[in-house]
Scaffold this motif. Structure first.
Motif, PDB file in Angstrom:
ATOM      1  N   ARG A  19       2.118  -4.373   8.257  1.00 19.71           N
ATOM      2  CA  ARG A  19       2.072  -2.909   7.937  1.00 19.71           C
ATOM      3  C   ARG A  19       3.364  -2.289   7.753  1.00 19.71           C
ATOM      4  N   ALA A  20       4.293  -2.888   8.324  1.00 19.45           N
ATOM      5  CA  ALA A  20       5.860  -2.522   8.165  1.00 19.45           C
ATOM      6  C   ALA A  20       6.617  -2.801   6.819  1.00 19.45           C
ATOM      7  N   SER A  21       5.982  -3.803   6.188  1.00 23.19           N
ATOM      8  CA  SER A  21       6.483  -4.604   5.023  1.00 23.19           C
ATOM      9  C   SER A  21       6.202  -3.820   3.719  1.00 23.19           C
ATOM     10  N   PHE A  22       5.279  -3.112   3.917  1.00 26.97           N
ATOM     11  CA  PHE A  22       4.865  -2.253   2.370  1.00 26.97           C
ATOM     12  C   PHE A  22       5.873  -1.387   1.932  1.00 26.97           C
ATOM     13  N   VAL A  23       6.212  -1.455   0.590  1.00 28.47           N
ATOM     14  CA  VAL A  23       7.203  -0.733  -0.158  1.00 28.47           C
ATOM     15  C   VAL A  23       6.677   0.172  -1.040  1.00 28.47           C
ATOM     16  N   ASN A  24       5.551   0.121  -1.352  1.00 34.27           N
ATOM     17  CA  ASN A  24       4.893   1.300  -2.674  1.00 34.27           C
ATOM     18  C   ASN A  24       3.663   1.800  -2.082  1.00 34.27           C
ATOM     19  N   CYS A  25       3.809   2.255  -0.753  1.00 35.62           N
ATOM     20  CA  CYS A  25       2.730   3.177  -0.364  1.00 35.62           C
ATOM     21  C   CYS A  25       3.031   3.821   0.845  1.00 35.62           C
ATOM     22  N   THR A  26       2.528   5.167   1.326  1.00 41.63           N
ATOM     23  CA  THR A  26       3.286   5.955   2.361  1.00 41.63           C
ATOM     24  C   THR A  26       2.884   5.008   3.862  1.00 41.63           C
ATOM     25  N   LYS A  27       3.372   5.307   4.768  1.00 44.25           N
ATOM     26  CA  LYS A  27       3.139   4.904   6.103  1.00 44.25           C
ATOM     27  C   LYS A  27       1.927   5.078   6.371  1.00 44.25           C
ATOM     28  N   GLY A  28       1.222   6.090   6.108  1.00 43.36           N
ATOM     29  CA  GLY A  28      -0.243   6.366   6.545  1.00 43.36           C
ATOM     30  C   GLY A  28      -1.097   5.633   5.669  1.00 43.36           C
ATOM     31  N   GLU A  29      -0.746   5.423   4.205  1.00 45.24           N
ATOM     32  CA  GLU A  29      -1.416   4.224   3.650  1.00 45.24           C
ATOM     33  C   GLU A  29      -1.480   2.994   4.328  1.00 45.24           C
ATOM     34  N   ALA A  30      -0.299   2.519   4.718  1.00 42.31           N
ATOM     35  CA  ALA A  30       0.056   1.176   5.392  1.00 42.31           C
ATOM     36  C   ALA A  30      -0.805   1.041   6.393  1.00 42.31           C
ATOM     37  N   LYS A  31      -0.960   2.198   7.338  1.00 44.06           N
ATOM     38  CA  LYS A  31      -1.541   2.157   8.568  1.00 44.06           C
ATOM     39  C   LYS A  31      -3.084   2.065   8.254  1.00 44.06           C
ATOM     40  N   ARG A  32      -3.540   2.433   7.242  1.00 50.45           N
ATOM     41  CA  ARG A  32      -5.168   2.462   6.960  1.00 50.45           C
ATOM     42  C   ARG A  32      -5.469   1.249   6.340  1.00 50.45           C
ATOM     43  N   LEU A  33      -4.490   0.669   5.611  1.00 52.02           N
ATOM     44  CA  LEU A  33      -5.049  -0.585   4.860  1.00 52.02           C
ATOM     45  C   LEU A  33      -5.719  -1.856   5.536  1.00 52.02           C
ATOM     46  N   ALA A  34      -6.727  -2.338   4.999  1.00 52.15           N
ATOM     47  CA  ALA A  34      -7.478  -3.538   5.708  1.00 52.15           C
ATOM     48  C   ALA A  34      -6.471  -4.741   5.586  1.00 52.15           C
ATOM     49  N   VAL A  35      -6.492  -5.112   6.909  1.00 47.14           N
ATOM     50  CA  VAL A  35      -5.650  -6.396   7.245  1.00 47.14           C
ATOM     51  C   VAL A  35      -6.389  -7.409   7.430  1.00 47.14           C
TER      52      VAL A  35
END
Length: 164
Positions: A10-26
């Motif tokens: 979740r901390a690695s994503f560079v092309n989305c917001t922190k909120g989007e990274a928090k919600r994405l399916a891992v």
């Protein structure tokens, strides 16, 4: 690739917001992934198949990008080649995945794309751990290590285009 945790991803994503990274399916199976055989971690969102994610090691850390699959072409039956691992796939085995650029340019709607194995299993195809259709992996004079280097170089080039 070294094993990673959900927090690392979740901390690695560079092309989305922190909120989007928090919600994405891992992926739920991080503990059982074949980490020694992976050059990068790629997965599809099970709730939204047009979304995909890719995380790779870069320097001292990880770089993650959120991807979207372009609309498939109806009646697509020809063979296509993945731009990362150079595996040939019939039909929809390769798709155009686009990534919003990082930073201000991405916020303005700019994106980059690449034709990538639809299942993001490039590393496994290279190593013969996953089979594509007959004739998918052409005989090459390069060693496996050279093929892996070429794939990671292709991936790095794509990631650099997202981050620029």
């Amino acid at each position: 690739m070294r094993p990673v945790t959900e927090r690392d991803l979740r901390a690695s994503f560079v092309n989305c917001t922190k909120g989007e990274a928090k919600r994405l399916a891992v992926p739920r199976d991080l503990a059982t992934r074949p980490w020694d055989d992976l050059d990068f971690l790629g997965w599809r969102d099970p709730a939204s198949p047009e979304r995909a994610y890719l995380v790779a090691e870069s320097g001292d850390g990880l770089i993650g990008i959120a991807l979207r699959q372009a609309a498939p072409h109806a009646g697509h039956v020809r063979r296509s080649m993945c731009s990362l691992c150079l595996t040939m796939h019939p039909g929809d085995g390769v798709c155009l995945l686009t990534a919003r650029r990082a930073g201000k340019t991405g916020q303005q709607g700019n994106s980059v794309g690449a034709y990538i194995c639809t299942d993001l299993a490039c590393s496994l195809y290279l190593r013969g751990k996953k089979e594509a259709a007959p004739g998918a992996r052409l005989h090459e004079s390069l060693t496996l290590e050279e093929q892996i280097t070429r794939t990671t170089t292709n991936l790095t080039t794509f990631l650099n285009k997202v981050v620029e």
